[in-house]
Write a protein that holds these residues in place. Structure first.
Motif, PDB file in Angstrom:
ATOM      1  N   PHE A  20      -2.313   2.222  -9.809  1.00 13.11           N
ATOM      2  CA  PHE A  20      -3.346   1.798  -8.854  1.00 13.11           C
ATOM      3  C   PHE A  20      -4.721   2.176  -9.427  1.00 13.11           C
ATOM      4  CE2 PHE A  20       0.382   2.879  -6.159  1.00 13.11           C
ATOM      5  CZ  PHE A  20       0.583   1.658  -5.530  1.00 13.11           C
ATOM      6  N   PRO A  21      -5.022   1.760 -10.664  1.00 12.17           N
ATOM      7  CA  PRO A  21      -6.212   2.333 -11.331  1.00 12.17           C
ATOM      8  C   PRO A  21      -7.554   1.882 -10.758  1.00 12.17           C
ATOM      9  CG  PRO A  21      -5.225   0.616 -12.690  1.00 12.17           C
ATOM     10  CD  PRO A  21      -4.286   0.836 -11.548  1.00 12.17           C
ATOM     11  N   GLY A  22      -7.651   0.678 -10.157  1.00 11.23           N
ATOM     12  CA  GLY A  22      -8.987   0.196  -9.769  1.00 11.23           C
ATOM     13  C   GLY A  22      -9.866   0.227 -11.006  1.00 11.23           C
ATOM     14  N   ASP A  24     -10.616   2.947 -12.320  1.00  7.32           N
ATOM     15  CA  ASP A  24     -10.034   4.161 -12.899  1.00  7.32           C
ATOM     16  C   ASP A  24     -11.014   5.288 -13.217  1.00  7.32           C
ATOM     17  OD1 ASP A  24      -7.738   5.534 -13.240  1.00  7.32           O
ATOM     18  OD2 ASP A  24      -7.506   5.053 -15.355  1.00  7.32           O
ATOM     19  N   MET A  25     -11.737   5.703 -12.210  1.00  2.57           N
ATOM     20  CA  MET A  25     -12.606   6.869 -12.384  1.00  2.57           C
ATOM     21  C   MET A  25     -11.758   8.116 -12.638  1.00  2.57           C
ATOM     22  SD  MET A  25     -15.401   5.686  -9.561  1.00  2.57           S
ATOM     23  CE  MET A  25     -15.962   7.302  -9.130  1.00  2.57           C
ATOM     24  N   LEU A  26     -10.598   8.182 -11.963  1.00  5.15           N
ATOM     25  CA  LEU A  26      -9.709   9.330 -12.198  1.00  5.15           C
ATOM     26  C   LEU A  26      -9.253   9.358 -13.664  1.00  5.15           C
ATOM     27  CD1 LEU A  26      -8.131  11.713 -10.952  1.00  5.15           C
ATOM     28  CD2 LEU A  26      -6.282  10.120 -10.420  1.00  5.15           C
ATOM     29  N   PRO A  41      -0.985  -2.056 -13.569  1.00  4.43           N
ATOM     30  CA  PRO A  41      -1.632  -3.221 -12.947  1.00  4.43           C
ATOM     31  C   PRO A  41      -2.409  -2.847 -11.692  1.00  4.43           C
ATOM     32  CG  PRO A  41       0.691  -3.160 -12.394  1.00  4.43           C
ATOM     33  CD  PRO A  41       0.472  -2.039 -13.374  1.00  4.43           C
ATOM     34  N   ASP A  42      -3.411  -3.666 -11.365  1.00  5.68           N
ATOM     35  CA  ASP A  42      -4.162  -3.492 -10.111  1.00  5.68           C
ATOM     36  C   ASP A  42      -4.480  -4.882  -9.570  1.00  5.68           C
ATOM     37  OD1 ASP A  42      -6.095  -1.001  -8.812  1.00  5.68           O
ATOM     38  OD2 ASP A  42      -6.582  -3.068  -8.260  1.00  5.68           O
ATOM     39  N   LEU A  43      -4.531  -5.020  -8.250  1.00  5.13           N
ATOM     40  CA  LEU A  43      -4.857  -6.318  -7.638  1.00  5.13           C
ATOM     41  C   LEU A  43      -6.200  -6.828  -8.135  1.00  5.13           C
ATOM     42  CD1 LEU A  43      -3.856  -5.840  -3.851  1.00  5.13           C
ATOM     43  CD2 LEU A  43      -2.473  -6.785  -5.717  1.00  5.13           C
ATOM     44  N   ASP A  48       0.055  -6.566  -9.973  1.00  8.53           N
ATOM     45  CA  ASP A  48       0.695  -6.049  -8.760  1.00  8.53           C
ATOM     46  C   ASP A  48       1.763  -5.042  -9.166  1.00  8.53           C
ATOM     47  OD1 ASP A  48       2.190  -5.625  -6.396  1.00  8.53           O
ATOM     48  OD2 ASP A  48       1.554  -7.589  -5.645  1.00  8.53           O
ATOM     49  N   ILE A  49       1.675  -3.850  -8.612  1.00  7.09           N
ATOM     50  CA  ILE A  49       2.610  -2.793  -8.998  1.00  7.09           C
ATOM     51  C   ILE A  49       4.058  -3.185  -8.696  1.00  7.09           C
ATOM     52  CG2 ILE A  49       2.562  -1.457  -6.827  1.00  7.09           C
ATOM     53  CD1 ILE A  49       2.335   1.071  -8.789  1.00  7.09           C
ATOM     54  N   TYR A  81       1.280  -1.397   4.984  1.00  8.04           N
ATOM     55  CA  TYR A  81       1.107  -1.653   3.547  1.00  8.04           C
ATOM     56  C   TYR A  81       0.962  -0.346   2.749  1.00  8.04           C
ATOM     57  CZ  TYR A  81      -0.626  -3.753  -0.760  1.00  8.04           C
ATOM     58  OH  TYR A  81      -0.768  -4.131  -2.075  1.00  8.04           O
ATOM     59  N   MET A  85       3.178   0.937  -0.418  1.00 13.39           N
ATOM     60  CA  MET A  85       2.606   1.281  -1.728  1.00 13.39           C
ATOM     61  C   MET A  85       2.941   2.722  -2.123  1.00 13.39           C
ATOM     62  SD  MET A  85       1.350  -1.357  -3.072  1.00 13.39           S
ATOM     63  CE  MET A  85       2.563  -2.386  -2.285  1.00 13.39           C
ATOM     64  N   ASN A 200     -14.246   3.613  -3.906  1.00 13.20           N
ATOM     65  CA  ASN A 200     -12.786   3.821  -3.923  1.00 13.20           C
ATOM     66  C   ASN A 200     -12.360   4.892  -4.919  1.00 13.20           C
ATOM     67  OD1 ASN A 200     -12.215   1.855  -2.080  1.00 13.20           O
ATOM     68  ND2 ASN A 200     -11.568   0.313  -3.563  1.00 13.20           N
ATOM     69  N   GLY A 201     -13.194   5.137  -5.903  1.00  8.79           N
ATOM     70  CA  GLY A 201     -12.788   6.003  -7.019  1.00  8.79           C
ATOM     71  C   GLY A 201     -12.813   7.484  -6.677  1.00  8.79           C
ATOM     72  N   VAL A 202     -12.053   8.243  -7.445  1.00  8.79           N
ATOM     73  CA  VAL A 202     -12.071   9.704  -7.311  1.00  8.79           C
ATOM     74  C   VAL A 202     -13.346  10.197  -8.008  1.00  8.79           C
ATOM     75  CG1 VAL A 202     -10.866  11.846  -7.928  1.00  8.79           C
ATOM     76  CG2 VAL A 202      -9.545   9.763  -7.429  1.00  8.79           C
TER      77      VAL A 202
HETATM   78  C1  LIG Z   1      -8.078   4.157  -4.201  1.00 12.91           C
HETATM   79  S1  LIG Z   1      -8.153   2.772  -5.265  1.00 12.91           S
HETATM   80  C2  LIG Z   1      -7.928   3.505  -6.834  1.00 12.91           C
HETATM   81  C3  LIG Z   1      -9.095   4.288  -7.336  1.00 12.91           C
HETATM   82  C4  LIG Z   1      -8.880   4.918  -8.695  1.00 12.91           C
HETATM   83  N1  LIG Z   1      -7.853   5.947  -8.649  1.00 12.91           N
HETATM   84  C5  LIG Z   1     -10.168   5.496  -9.233  1.00 12.91           C
HETATM   85  O1  LIG Z   1     -10.294   6.729  -9.352  1.00 12.91           O
HETATM   86  O2  LIG Z   1     -11.078   4.721  -9.559  1.00 12.91           O
HETATM   87  C6  LIG Z   1      -6.613   1.994  -4.965  1.00 12.91           C
HETATM   88  C7  LIG Z   1      -6.384   0.729  -5.791  1.00 12.91           C
HETATM   89  O3  LIG Z   1      -5.086   0.208  -5.473  1.00 12.91           O
HETATM   90  C8  LIG Z   1      -5.140  -1.171  -5.730  1.00 12.91           C
HETATM   91  N2  LIG Z   1      -3.956  -1.847  -5.161  1.00 12.91           N
HETATM   92  C9  LIG Z   1      -3.691  -2.144  -3.854  1.00 12.91           C
HETATM   93  N3  LIG Z   1      -2.495  -2.770  -3.751  1.00 12.91           N
HETATM   94  C10 LIG Z   1      -1.986  -2.885  -5.018  1.00 12.91           C
HETATM   95  C11 LIG Z   1      -0.799  -3.455  -5.561  1.00 12.91           C
HETATM   96  N4  LIG Z   1       0.120  -4.053  -4.794  1.00 12.91           N
HETATM   97  N5  LIG Z   1      -0.613  -3.371  -6.909  1.00 12.91           N
HETATM   98  C12 LIG Z   1      -1.550  -2.793  -7.707  1.00 12.91           C
HETATM   99  N6  LIG Z   1      -2.692  -2.249  -7.256  1.00 12.91           N
HETATM  100  C13 LIG Z   1      -2.922  -2.295  -5.921  1.00 12.91           C
HETATM  101  C14 LIG Z   1      -6.477  -1.583  -5.129  1.00 12.91           C
HETATM  102  O4  LIG Z   1      -6.911  -2.819  -5.677  1.00 12.91           O
HETATM  103  C15 LIG Z   1      -7.368  -0.394  -5.531  1.00 12.91           C
HETATM  104  O5  LIG Z   1      -8.066  -0.664  -6.724  1.00 12.91           O
END
Ligand SMILES: C[S@@+](CC[C@H](N)C(=O)[O-])C[C@H]1O[C@@H](n2cnc3c(N)ncnc32)[C@H](O)[C@@H]1O
Ligand SMILES: [Zn+2]
Length: 275
Positions: A20-22, A24-26, A41-43, A48-49, A81, A85, A200-202
């Protein structure tokens, strides 16, 4: 061909998977700390995971957290949802079979267990490191049973709140609060999408701190506290912090959190007895 790592080799490897990298600040914080981060993968990048099946015994660690909207106290109509996840997160960790995992989310994220791992859950607030408050919950799990000893709350003066998706502050100011470098940009995103992704990022300050803890415990000196793991007593609230002397809890907040858990369990038992 994939090189499958075992035992010591895997533990010494700094190859980790970010789920769920978005943006990926983490993961960025882990890279700064010397890890090599592979992103799942990320949406937002069309993945899609649910269609992701990573190999076993290649990654030393798994980092990341599922979307938190359904667990947030601000959400008036939470759905299922987030829970699905969370199940995906657990599935991926089981499949990857890492030495350790780090889960990150909001304070109300439900508890979960990954079989075969010793786990701890602890909170960190950006306000303990900077002037801006943002509370995150982390779950750390390890195969060896070695846990982290994160800081307890520190009182600092707070001058502002967390970055949010619809933040009125400038994009630069949002990046600054979240610990991103001054030249950071997401050129192909609209301004609203940029702010949402950064919100959204950490925060990098928290990511760097946890990455540093994992690095020093697992990749630094073998015995960071000078005490064998089995001789360290841990806080009774399950945050995993080490306690000294005859103390049961690492802090007053830990004592309160353990009491809340007991009250919750008592009321659940009462409900079960009545049903
Ligand atoms: C909290 S954010 C992640 C932030 C990231 N850890 C950072 O530090 O930048 C959660 C992410 O989950 C992704 N997400 C939601 N549903 C998903 C799915 N089914 N498959 C992959 N990624 C998904 C969202 O698009 C979002 O980018
Ligand atoms: Zn505790």
């Amino acid at each position: 061909m994939i090189k499958v790592l075992h035992g010591e080799d895997k533990l010494n490897s700094k190859l980790i998977l970010s789920v769920f990298p978005g943006i990926d600040m983490l993961g960025k914080a882990f890279e700064e700390t010397g890890f090599c981060v592979v992103r799942g993968p990320d949406l937002i990048t069309g993945g899609d995971i649910r269609n992701f099946f990573p190999p076993a015994n290649v990654f030393a660690g798994v980092i990341g957290g599922p979307p938190c909207q359904d667990f947030s106290g601000l959400n008036r109509s939470p759905g299922t949802y987030g829970h699905k996840m969370l199940d995906e997160y657990v599935r991926v960790v089981m499949q990857v079979n890492p030495d350790w995992f780090l889960f990150e989310n909001v304070a109300r994220a439900p508890s979960f267990e990954v079989q075969g791992f010793t786990q701890q859950r602890f909170a960190l607030d950006l306000g303990w490191f900077t002037e801006f408050s943002r509370l995150r919950h982390f779950v750390f799990g390890s195969k060896s049973g070695l846990l982290l000893d994160p800081v307890k709350s520190q009182n600092k003066s707070i001058s502002g709140g967390a970055v949010t998706g619809g933040d009125q502050r400038s994009f630069r100011a949002c990046c600054d609060i979240q610990g991103l470098p001054s030249k950071f940009d997401l050129p192909s995103f609209t301004l609203a999408a940029k702010k949402q992704a950064v919100a959204n990022g950490v925060p990098l300050q928290l990511g760097r701190y946890v990455a540093g803890l994992i690095h020093s415990n697992f990749y630094g000196s073998k015995d960071p506290l000078g005490v064998a793991e089995e001789n360290i007593r841990r806080c009774c609230c399950e945050c995993g912090r080490a306690v000294v002397g005859r103390a049961l809890y690492a802090s007053p907040a830990c004592r309160k959190s353990a009491q809340r858990k007991r009250d919750k369990q008592k009321s659940l038992n009462g409900q079960l007895a009545r049903s």
